[in-house]
Scaffold this motif. Structure first.
Motif, PDB file in Angstrom:
ATOM      1  N   ASP A 119       0.903  -1.274   0.035  1.00 24.32           N
ATOM      2  CA  ASP A 119       0.047   0.095  -0.036  1.00 24.32           C
ATOM      3  C   ASP A 119       1.011   1.236  -0.002  1.00 24.32           C
ATOM      4  O   ASP A 119       1.638   1.582   0.862  1.00 24.32           O
ATOM      5  CB  ASP A 119      -0.745   0.139   1.343  1.00 24.32           C
ATOM      6  N   PRO A 120       0.691   2.017  -1.026  1.00 19.46           N
ATOM      7  CA  PRO A 120       1.892   3.217  -1.089  1.00 19.46           C
ATOM      8  C   PRO A 120       1.457   4.281  -0.163  1.00 19.46           C
ATOM      9  O   PRO A 120       2.250   5.311   0.255  1.00 19.46           O
ATOM     10  CB  PRO A 120       1.476   3.761  -2.449  1.00 19.46           C
ATOM     11  N   PRO A 124       7.056   4.487   4.196  1.00 24.39           N
ATOM     12  CA  PRO A 124       7.916   5.460   5.092  1.00 24.39           C
ATOM     13  C   PRO A 124       8.553   6.414   4.358  1.00 24.39           C
ATOM     14  O   PRO A 124       9.330   7.260   4.773  1.00 24.39           O
ATOM     15  CB  PRO A 124       8.746   4.415   5.888  1.00 24.39           C
ATOM     16  N   PHE A 125       9.097   5.899   2.709  1.00 24.55           N
ATOM     17  CA  PHE A 125       9.791   7.045   2.116  1.00 24.55           C
ATOM     18  C   PHE A 125       8.877   8.017   1.155  1.00 24.55           C
ATOM     19  O   PHE A 125       9.662   8.532   0.263  1.00 24.55           O
ATOM     20  CB  PHE A 125      10.351   5.984   1.046  1.00 24.55           C
ATOM     21  N   ASP A 134      -1.273  10.786  -8.938  1.00 28.29           N
ATOM     22  CA  ASP A 134      -0.641  10.266 -10.053  1.00 28.29           C
ATOM     23  C   ASP A 134      -0.534   8.732 -10.009  1.00 28.29           C
ATOM     24  O   ASP A 134       0.353   8.268  -9.460  1.00 28.29           O
ATOM     25  CB  ASP A 134       0.752  11.052 -10.497  1.00 28.29           C
ATOM     26  N   ASP A 135      -1.223   8.244 -10.781  1.00 26.80           N
ATOM     27  CA  ASP A 135      -1.308   6.783 -10.848  1.00 26.80           C
ATOM     28  C   ASP A 135       0.107   6.029 -11.059  1.00 26.80           C
ATOM     29  O   ASP A 135       0.476   4.912 -10.581  1.00 26.80           O
ATOM     30  CB  ASP A 135      -2.401   6.174 -12.124  1.00 26.80           C
ATOM     31  N   TYR A 136       0.740   6.748 -11.949  1.00 22.52           N
ATOM     32  CA  TYR A 136       2.173   6.150 -12.315  1.00 22.52           C
ATOM     33  C   TYR A 136       2.934   6.387 -11.082  1.00 22.52           C
ATOM     34  O   TYR A 136       3.921   5.540 -10.750  1.00 22.52           O
ATOM     35  CB  TYR A 136       2.670   6.762 -13.562  1.00 22.52           C
ATOM     36  N   PHE A 137       3.154   7.780 -10.324  1.00 29.68           N
ATOM     37  CA  PHE A 137       3.930   7.630  -9.337  1.00 29.68           C
ATOM     38  C   PHE A 137       3.247   6.682  -8.013  1.00 29.68           C
ATOM     39  O   PHE A 137       4.192   6.294  -7.445  1.00 29.68           O
ATOM     40  CB  PHE A 137       3.733   9.053  -8.725  1.00 29.68           C
ATOM     41  N   ARG A 138       2.377   6.509  -8.071  1.00 33.27           N
ATOM     42  CA  ARG A 138       1.663   5.762  -7.155  1.00 33.27           C
ATOM     43  C   ARG A 138       2.167   4.119  -7.381  1.00 33.27           C
ATOM     44  O   ARG A 138       2.554   3.766  -6.284  1.00 33.27           O
ATOM     45  CB  ARG A 138      -0.160   5.685  -6.920  1.00 33.27           C
ATOM     46  N   GLY A 140       4.949   3.515  -8.855  1.00 33.59           N
ATOM     47  CA  GLY A 140       6.262   3.596  -8.491  1.00 33.59           C
ATOM     48  C   GLY A 140       6.345   3.337  -7.260  1.00 33.59           C
ATOM     49  O   GLY A 140       7.560   2.735  -6.744  1.00 33.59           O
ATOM     50  N   VAL A 141       5.968   4.030  -6.416  1.00 31.63           N
ATOM     51  CA  VAL A 141       6.023   3.887  -4.875  1.00 31.63           C
ATOM     52  C   VAL A 141       5.900   2.491  -4.412  1.00 31.63           C
ATOM     53  O   VAL A 141       6.674   1.894  -3.768  1.00 31.63           O
ATOM     54  CB  VAL A 141       5.108   4.578  -4.160  1.00 31.63           C
ATOM     55  N   ARG A 142       4.796   1.879  -4.962  1.00 29.94           N
ATOM     56  CA  ARG A 142       4.602   0.499  -4.735  1.00 29.94           C
ATOM     57  C   ARG A 142       5.837  -0.638  -5.161  1.00 29.94           C
ATOM     58  O   ARG A 142       6.363  -1.357  -4.304  1.00 29.94           O
ATOM     59  CB  ARG A 142       3.215   0.037  -5.231  1.00 29.94           C
ATOM     60  N   VAL A 143       6.213  -0.188  -6.371  1.00 32.79           N
ATOM     61  CA  VAL A 143       7.109  -1.116  -6.850  1.00 32.79           C
ATOM     62  C   VAL A 143       8.492  -1.011  -6.213  1.00 32.79           C
ATOM     63  O   VAL A 143       9.287  -1.924  -5.850  1.00 32.79           O
ATOM     64  CB  VAL A 143       7.473  -0.753  -8.360  1.00 32.79           C
TER      65      VAL A 143
END
Length: 163
Positions: A119-120, A124-125, A134-138, A140-143
């Motif tokens: 879950d993004p 903690p980062f 932003d879906d792509y940013f979201r 990316g955080v998950r990945v």
């Protein structure tokens, strides 16, 4: 790296990542860009797409060897170390690879491993939660968070830290 590092031409992400992981330039490894025309096969190759990125190593030329293969060849069976390719497309020869998990799942695209992605909103980062709109940013955080977790899990055993 004395004097710095020089990017390969064309200076494109997948071309340079492949050069880093094979030690040779695009004329030898064969991945000419994120999208390119392969004269040998007569096909348009799109290795850096969400539906094909997990297959990027398929487009390496037969003579191109990855760092993972070179490490395995250089060390004898008794000296074998663990190699890992986390969130990297060119993974051939790695003992562990995120892209291998995607290939094994039978899925492709941004939905691959979706159930495993954290879950993004609780990362903690994450600096500014507003960016999650932003879906792509979201994604990316998950990945990124899953990649970090994979590394921590892979090297959680103290003896393996020497590798």
């Amino acid at each position: 790296m004395r004097g710095g590092a020089v990017a390969e031409f064309p200076s494109i992400t997948l071309t340079n990542h492949t050069a880093i992981l094979t030690g040779v330039g695009p004329g030898r490894h064969g991945v000419m860009g994120n999208v390119y025309y392969d004269r040998a096969t007569g096909e348009r190759v799109v290795p850096n797409d969400q539906s094909t990125w997990h297959r990027s190593a398929d487009w390496l030329r037969p003579g191109a060897r990855t760092i993972f293969e070179m490490v395995a060849d250089h060390l004898g069976p008794a000296e074998r170390v663990r190699t890992a390719s986390v969130d990297e497309a060119i993974d051939r020869g790695a003992d562990y690879a995120t892209m291998a998990l995607i290939r094994a799942s039978g899925e492709s695209g941004a939905d691959a491993l979706d159930d495993a992605l954290p879950d993004p909103t609780v990362s903690p980062f994450l600096g500014d939660p507003a960016y999650l709109s932003d879906d792509y940013f979201r994604w990316g955080v998950r990945v990124d968070d899953l990649g970090l977790q994979q590394m921590m899990d892979l090297w959680a055993d103290p003896p393996r830290r020497r590798c």
